[in-house]
Design a protein around this motif. Sequence first.
Motif, mmCIF file in Angstrom:
data_model
loop_
_atom_site.group_PDB
_atom_site.id
_atom_site.type_symbol
_atom_site.label_atom_id
_atom_site.label_comp_id
_atom_site.label_asym_id
_atom_site.label_seq_id
_atom_site.Cartn_x
_atom_site.Cartn_y
_atom_site.Cartn_z
ATOM 1 N N ALA A 45 115.310 -17.467 43.049
ATOM 2 C CA ALA A 45 115.702 -16.490 42.526
ATOM 3 C C ALA A 45 116.765 -17.048 40.896
ATOM 4 O O ALA A 45 116.783 -16.905 40.157
ATOM 5 C CB ALA A 45 116.482 -16.164 43.242
ATOM 6 N N PHE A 46 117.233 -17.913 40.901
ATOM 7 C CA PHE A 46 117.725 -18.758 39.587
ATOM 8 C C PHE A 46 117.295 -20.709 39.897
ATOM 9 O O PHE A 46 117.722 -21.282 39.954
ATOM 10 C CB PHE A 46 119.109 -19.233 40.940
ATOM 11 C CG PHE A 46 119.922 -17.631 40.521
ATOM 12 C CD1 PHE A 46 120.237 -17.237 39.292
ATOM 13 C CD2 PHE A 46 120.134 -17.859 42.240
ATOM 14 C CE1 PHE A 46 120.809 -15.868 39.373
ATOM 15 C CE2 PHE A 46 120.575 -16.087 41.944
ATOM 16 C CZ PHE A 46 121.173 -15.927 40.909
ATOM 17 N N PRO A 47 116.486 -20.603 39.540
ATOM 18 C CA PRO A 47 115.229 -21.297 39.190
ATOM 19 C C PRO A 47 116.150 -22.055 38.659
ATOM 20 O O PRO A 47 117.143 -22.037 37.612
ATOM 21 C CB PRO A 47 113.797 -21.517 38.771
ATOM 22 C CG PRO A 47 114.178 -20.445 37.287
ATOM 23 C CD PRO A 47 115.492 -19.679 38.395
ATOM 24 N N VAL A 48 115.828 -24.360 37.974
ATOM 25 C CA VAL A 48 116.403 -24.644 37.144
ATOM 26 C C VAL A 48 115.935 -23.666 36.018
ATOM 27 O O VAL A 48 115.118 -24.067 35.525
ATOM 28 C CB VAL A 48 115.738 -26.255 37.332
ATOM 29 C CG1 VAL A 48 117.334 -27.450 36.501
ATOM 30 C CG2 VAL A 48 116.384 -27.242 39.098
ATOM 31 N N LYS A 49 117.094 -24.453 35.407
ATOM 32 C CA LYS A 49 117.105 -23.898 33.287
ATOM 33 C C LYS A 49 118.132 -24.666 32.534
ATOM 34 O O LYS A 49 119.449 -24.276 32.740
ATOM 35 C CB LYS A 49 117.667 -22.042 33.741
ATOM 36 C CG LYS A 49 117.715 -21.813 31.905
ATOM 37 C CD LYS A 49 118.351 -20.044 32.011
ATOM 38 C CE LYS A 49 117.842 -19.325 30.659
ATOM 39 N NZ LYS A 49 118.373 -18.292 30.690
ATOM 40 N N ASN A 50 117.794 -25.823 32.059
ATOM 41 C CA ASN A 50 118.670 -26.240 31.599
ATOM 42 C C ASN A 50 119.092 -26.037 29.909
ATOM 43 O O ASN A 50 117.701 -25.584 29.711
ATOM 44 C CB ASN A 50 117.825 -27.967 31.592
ATOM 45 C CG ASN A 50 118.956 -29.097 33.113
ATOM 46 O OD1 ASN A 50 118.680 -28.178 33.499
ATOM 47 N ND2 ASN A 50 117.361 -29.188 33.248
ATOM 48 N N GLU A 85 129.863 -33.688 20.393
ATOM 49 C CA GLU A 85 129.146 -33.623 22.048
ATOM 50 C C GLU A 85 128.192 -33.135 22.448
ATOM 51 O O GLU A 85 128.486 -32.412 22.844
ATOM 52 C CB GLU A 85 129.840 -34.477 22.201
ATOM 53 C CG GLU A 85 129.524 -35.266 23.412
ATOM 54 C CD GLU A 85 130.562 -35.979 24.451
ATOM 55 O OE1 GLU A 85 130.732 -36.974 24.357
ATOM 56 O OE2 GLU A 85 130.785 -35.798 24.951
ATOM 57 N N SER A 86 127.073 -32.993 22.549
ATOM 58 C CA SER A 86 125.898 -32.254 23.025
ATOM 59 C C SER A 86 125.631 -32.972 24.821
ATOM 60 O O SER A 86 125.058 -34.409 24.427
ATOM 61 C CB SER A 86 124.618 -32.067 22.363
ATOM 62 O OG SER A 86 124.920 -31.705 21.204
ATOM 63 N N TYR A 87 125.552 -32.311 25.285
ATOM 64 C CA TYR A 87 124.828 -32.072 27.155
ATOM 65 C C TYR A 87 123.899 -31.184 27.343
ATOM 66 O O TYR A 87 124.220 -30.172 27.500
ATOM 67 C CB TYR A 87 126.262 -32.612 27.493
ATOM 68 C CG TYR A 87 126.905 -31.396 27.637
ATOM 69 C CD1 TYR A 87 126.612 -30.921 28.746
ATOM 70 C CD2 TYR A 87 127.482 -30.953 26.983
ATOM 71 C CE1 TYR A 87 127.989 -29.922 28.977
ATOM 72 C CE2 TYR A 87 128.796 -30.320 27.061
ATOM 73 C CZ TYR A 87 128.544 -29.448 28.211
ATOM 74 O OH TYR A 87 129.436 -28.669 28.247
ATOM 75 N N VAL A 88 123.260 -31.471 28.477
ATOM 76 C CA VAL A 88 122.213 -30.667 28.848
ATOM 77 C C VAL A 88 122.810 -30.254 30.318
ATOM 78 O O VAL A 88 123.538 -31.557 31.075
ATOM 79 C CB VAL A 88 121.168 -31.393 29.296
ATOM 80 C CG1 VAL A 88 120.144 -30.421 29.984
ATOM 81 C CG2 VAL A 88 120.379 -31.928 28.215
ATOM 82 N N MET A 89 123.381 -29.012 30.256
ATOM 83 C CA MET A 89 123.401 -28.838 31.763
ATOM 84 C C MET A 89 122.730 -27.523 32.222
ATOM 85 O O MET A 89 122.085 -26.617 31.844
ATOM 86 C CB MET A 89 124.808 -28.034 31.636
ATOM 87 C CG MET A 89 125.007 -26.711 30.408
ATOM 88 S SD MET A 89 126.944 -25.967 29.735
ATOM 89 C CE MET A 89 126.988 -25.231 31.955
ATOM 90 N N ASP A 90 122.525 -26.902 33.094
ATOM 91 C CA ASP A 90 121.571 -26.270 34.070
ATOM 92 C C ASP A 90 122.484 -25.082 34.731
ATOM 93 O O ASP A 90 124.078 -25.009 35.141
ATOM 94 C CB ASP A 90 121.418 -26.870 35.608
ATOM 95 C CG ASP A 90 120.922 -25.825 36.248
ATOM 96 O OD1 ASP A 90 120.028 -24.734 35.672
ATOM 97 O OD2 ASP A 90 120.557 -26.448 37.621
ATOM 98 N N VAL A 91 122.317 -24.394 33.950
ATOM 99 C CA VAL A 91 122.921 -23.178 34.094
ATOM 100 C C VAL A 91 122.860 -22.191 34.669
ATOM 101 O O VAL A 91 123.436 -20.954 35.329
ATOM 102 C CB VAL A 91 122.540 -22.192 32.769
ATOM 103 C CG1 VAL A 91 123.542 -22.479 31.291
ATOM 104 C CG2 VAL A 91 121.658 -21.210 32.152
ATOM 105 N N ASN A 92 122.031 -22.416 35.265
ATOM 106 C CA ASN A 92 121.454 -21.948 37.353
ATOM 107 C C ASN A 92 122.580 -22.043 38.622
ATOM 108 O O ASN A 92 122.054 -21.953 39.481
ATOM 109 C CB ASN A 92 120.214 -20.747 37.156
ATOM 110 C CG ASN A 92 119.004 -20.510 36.233
ATOM 111 O OD1 ASN A 92 120.505 -19.338 35.461
ATOM 112 N ND2 ASN A 92 118.288 -20.453 36.507
ATOM 113 N N ASP A 93 123.212 -23.269 38.281
ATOM 114 C CA ASP A 93 123.460 -24.331 39.298
ATOM 115 C C ASP A 93 124.513 -23.425 40.050
ATOM 116 O O ASP A 93 124.141 -23.615 41.389
ATOM 117 C CB ASP A 93 124.284 -25.579 38.765
ATOM 118 C CG ASP A 93 124.307 -26.482 39.802
ATOM 119 O OD1 ASP A 93 123.357 -26.960 40.937
ATOM 120 O OD2 ASP A 93 125.347 -27.102 39.752
ATOM 121 N N GLY A 94 125.416 -23.003 39.705
ATOM 122 C CA GLY A 94 126.568 -22.339 40.353
ATOM 123 C C GLY A 94 126.284 -20.992 41.565
ATOM 124 O O GLY A 94 126.048 -20.515 42.414
ATOM 125 N N SER A 95 125.077 -19.881 40.535
ATOM 126 C CA SER A 95 124.383 -18.711 40.933
ATOM 127 C C SER A 95 123.331 -19.747 42.459
ATOM 128 O O SER A 95 123.648 -18.956 43.627
ATOM 129 C CB SER A 95 123.832 -18.165 39.748
ATOM 130 O OG SER A 95 124.129 -17.818 38.582
#
Length: 116
Positions: A45-50, A85-95
């Motif tokens: 439903a919520f794959p890793v989406k960096n 500063e740039s960084y990578v985050m998984d926007v689907n992690d919480g869901s």
Amino acid sequence: MKKTLGLLLCILLVSGCSSQWVKNRADADDFASANARCENQSQQAFPVKNEVAQRTKYNTHYEKCTKTQDCDGKKYRTVERPEIESYVMDVNDGSREALYIQCMGTAGWQNKMKWL
């Protein structure tokens, strides 16, 4: 008396907590199968989406004072400059986590905090 209080304080400071899955009903599904099913369901439903995100961070720099600047008699002054500063985050992690917890609850499991 002071040694006992000190020992009790030390034990309190080093103790921690962890989470543990516990059954919340008698007819709960097997943990291993429920865990595998819920992980699979939440990943689909919520794959890793960096995505790349940015934030502003303020860093202190030192500048040499000129004769026209008021630096209270010092040769250098501190200045805070914004830096992006740039960084990578998984926007689907919480869901994904919320769906996993909901699925495990439906299977009869609840995540509880356990104090060590």
